[in-house]
Design an enzyme around this catalytic site. Structure first.
Site, PDB file in Angstrom:
ATOM      1  N   HIS A   1      30.085  29.297  84.159  1.00  9.32           N
ATOM      2  CA  HIS A   1      30.808  28.848  85.354  1.00  9.32           C
ATOM      3  C   HIS A   1      32.098  29.659  85.458  1.00  9.32           C
ATOM      4  O   HIS A   1      33.196  29.130  85.569  1.00  9.32           O
ATOM      5  CB  HIS A   1      31.063  27.347  85.308  1.00  9.32           C
ATOM      6  CG  HIS A   1      29.815  26.551  85.588  1.00  9.32           C
ATOM      7  ND1 HIS A   1      29.428  26.209  86.856  1.00  9.32           N
ATOM      8  CD2 HIS A   1      28.862  26.074  84.754  1.00  9.32           C
ATOM      9  CE1 HIS A   1      28.279  25.534  86.802  1.00  9.32           C
ATOM     10  NE2 HIS A   1      27.912  25.447  85.528  1.00  9.32           N
TER      11      HIS A   1
ATOM     12  N   ASP B   1      18.125  22.918  81.192  1.00 12.82           N
ATOM     13  CA  ASP B   1      19.154  22.534  82.168  1.00 12.82           C
ATOM     14  C   ASP B   1      18.607  21.398  83.036  1.00 12.82           C
ATOM     15  O   ASP B   1      18.920  21.297  84.229  1.00 12.82           O
ATOM     16  CB  ASP B   1      19.564  23.739  83.019  1.00 12.82           C
ATOM     17  CG  ASP B   1      20.907  23.552  83.735  1.00 12.82           C
ATOM     18  OD1 ASP B   1      21.780  22.866  83.180  1.00 12.82           O
ATOM     19  OD2 ASP B   1      21.071  24.061  84.860  1.00 12.82           O
TER      20      ASP B   1
ATOM     21  N   ARG C   1      30.200  48.682  90.970  1.00 12.33           N
ATOM     22  CA  ARG C   1      31.629  48.895  90.699  1.00 12.33           C
ATOM     23  C   ARG C   1      32.271  47.712  89.969  1.00 12.33           C
ATOM     24  O   ARG C   1      33.401  47.823  89.503  1.00 12.33           O
ATOM     25  CB  ARG C   1      32.379  49.154  92.008  1.00 12.33           C
ATOM     26  CG  ARG C   1      31.984  50.456  92.693  1.00 12.33           C
ATOM     27  CD  ARG C   1      32.901  50.768  93.863  1.00 12.33           C
ATOM     28  NE  ARG C   1      32.467  51.973  94.554  1.00 12.33           N
ATOM     29  CZ  ARG C   1      31.667  51.994  95.616  1.00 12.33           C
ATOM     30  NH1 ARG C   1      31.199  50.841  96.101  1.00 12.33           N
ATOM     31  NH2 ARG C   1      31.323  53.120  96.188  1.00 12.33           N
TER      32      ARG C   1
END
Length: 371
Positions: free
Chosen positions: A195, A273, A227
């Site tokens: 997170h 999860d 990038r």
């Protein structure tokens, strides 16, 4: 307890698959793997049908099961229901997880987990606190009002209340002072980066500080771009950090799991999860057939079992079966420093085993050497 020799067509030890072997178990512990024709006197033979006997699975991130969400109830009954759900997917050890919430609720959750363990509750490795020290920009389904920056005093409080049960914490390294992360690491908590909206440099800095793991690859983390390599790029690039992935084709595309496996090898492991449908409490989860969401449609958890992770890994991602089994057993055990006890069939390991059929269906779960 009796001494038993479990005989299966094939045995996966955690390193390789053998034919014609017997797994010797005494008092809940594996004593040896021997030829099926050379079982010593004193061991009762149990001929298992099916295809493959393998180490049982471990789930380091699950919130509830069978209609009971732990954070909504904070009861030992919810932990028992979660354990039963885990068993249905070949998992005998789990870390109950609490998403970002008040510190008071975290403390109560730790207390209930202790009640469960002290009362003889099975399968609970510990508690995984996912938050509240995360980045609001990558909160996902987490509740923003509870998100905060940590203090050393608050972490000490959690450590004192958690003692041997507070085992893992997901946090955003860019939101946390170094002394807070250091305190967690020194106290034996497995810190997992997640997170997080960390830049590549911020993430690498956290890993160099000693953060050993990361939480649900791709989900709620800064992506890999040309990038801006982000958290995903840092995970790929650091040869020590291990990372969980939710292998359901919803949280992460199966092609992304396959690509990540090529890049990370043994550092990638499965979690479910998983949540369960609940209409009350801070986190309301709605079942959508192959996933759970918040009422507004935000993805909030999976409907996976650990065995389904393995099946998806093999069938959807092209991961060889032995490696998929390790991703559900040996690798999560290694993250927690428990690879001597779980994830392998070798002398001294716990006799937690799964018997699978040729379609990778679950035929039997053996816990502490008992069918």
């Amino acid at each position: 307890m009796s001494a038993t020799a479990f005989i299966a067509r094939e045995v996966f030890t955690g390193s390789e698959i053998h034919m014609g072997k017997a797994v010797l178990v005494k008092d809940g512990t594996i004593t040896a793997v021997v030829d099926a024709k050379a079982v010593p006197a004193g061991y009762r033979k149990e001929e298992l049908g099916g295809y493959l006997l393998a180490p049982a699975f471990l789930d380091l991130q699950i919130y509830g099961g069978n209609g009971k969400l732990f954070s909504a109830e904070l009861t030992t009954e919810a932990l028992e229901a979660t354990y039963e759900y885990c068993l249905q997917g070949g998992c005998t050890q789990f870390q109950i997880t609490l998403a970002t919430n008040s510190i008071e609720k975290f403390v109560r959750g730790l207390e209930v987990a202790r009640e469960y363990r002290n009362g003889g509750g099975k399968g609970l490795l510990g508690v995984h606190l996912e938050g509240p020290y995360i980045n609001p920009a990558k909160k996902g389904a987490h509740i923003e009002k509870f998100i905060k920056k940590p203090t050393v005093a608050e972490i000490r409080h959690l450590l004192q209340k958690g003692k041997d049960l507070f085992r893992m914490m997901t946090l955003a390294p860019e939101q946390c002072d170094r002394d807070c992360i250091e305190l967690l690491l020194k106290s034996g908590v497995v810190v997992s980066a997640g997170h997080s909206n960390a830049t590549y440099d911020e993430a690498i800095d956290g890993f160099y500080q000693g953060i050993p793991a990361a939480t649900h690859l791709f989900n709620a983390m800064s992506p890999l771009q040309g990038r801006q390599p982000g958290m995903v790029g840092a995970i790929y690039d650091n040869n020590d950090v291990r990372c969980s992935v939710v292998c359901d084709g919803v949280h992460v595309d199966f092609a992304s799991v396959r690509i990540s496996k090529k890049a990370m090898g043994q550092r990638l492991f499965f979690i479910t999860d998983a949540v369960t449908e609940v209409q009350y409490g801070e986190y309301v989860h709605v079942f959508r057939g192959d996933r759970y969401t918040l009422p507004d449609g935000t993805l909030s958890g999976s409907a996976l079992t650990m065995l389904q992770c393995v099946r998806n890994g093999v069938e959807k991602c092209g991961i060889p079966l032995p490696e998929a089994l390790r991703m559900a057993s040996l690798y999560p055990a290694t993250v927690m420093g428990m690879q001597e006890h779980w994830g392998t069939i070798q002398p001294g390991a716990r006799a937690d085993l799964v018997l699978l059929g040729e379609e990778l269906n679950l035929l039997q779960v053996i816990v502490d050497g008992e069918r």
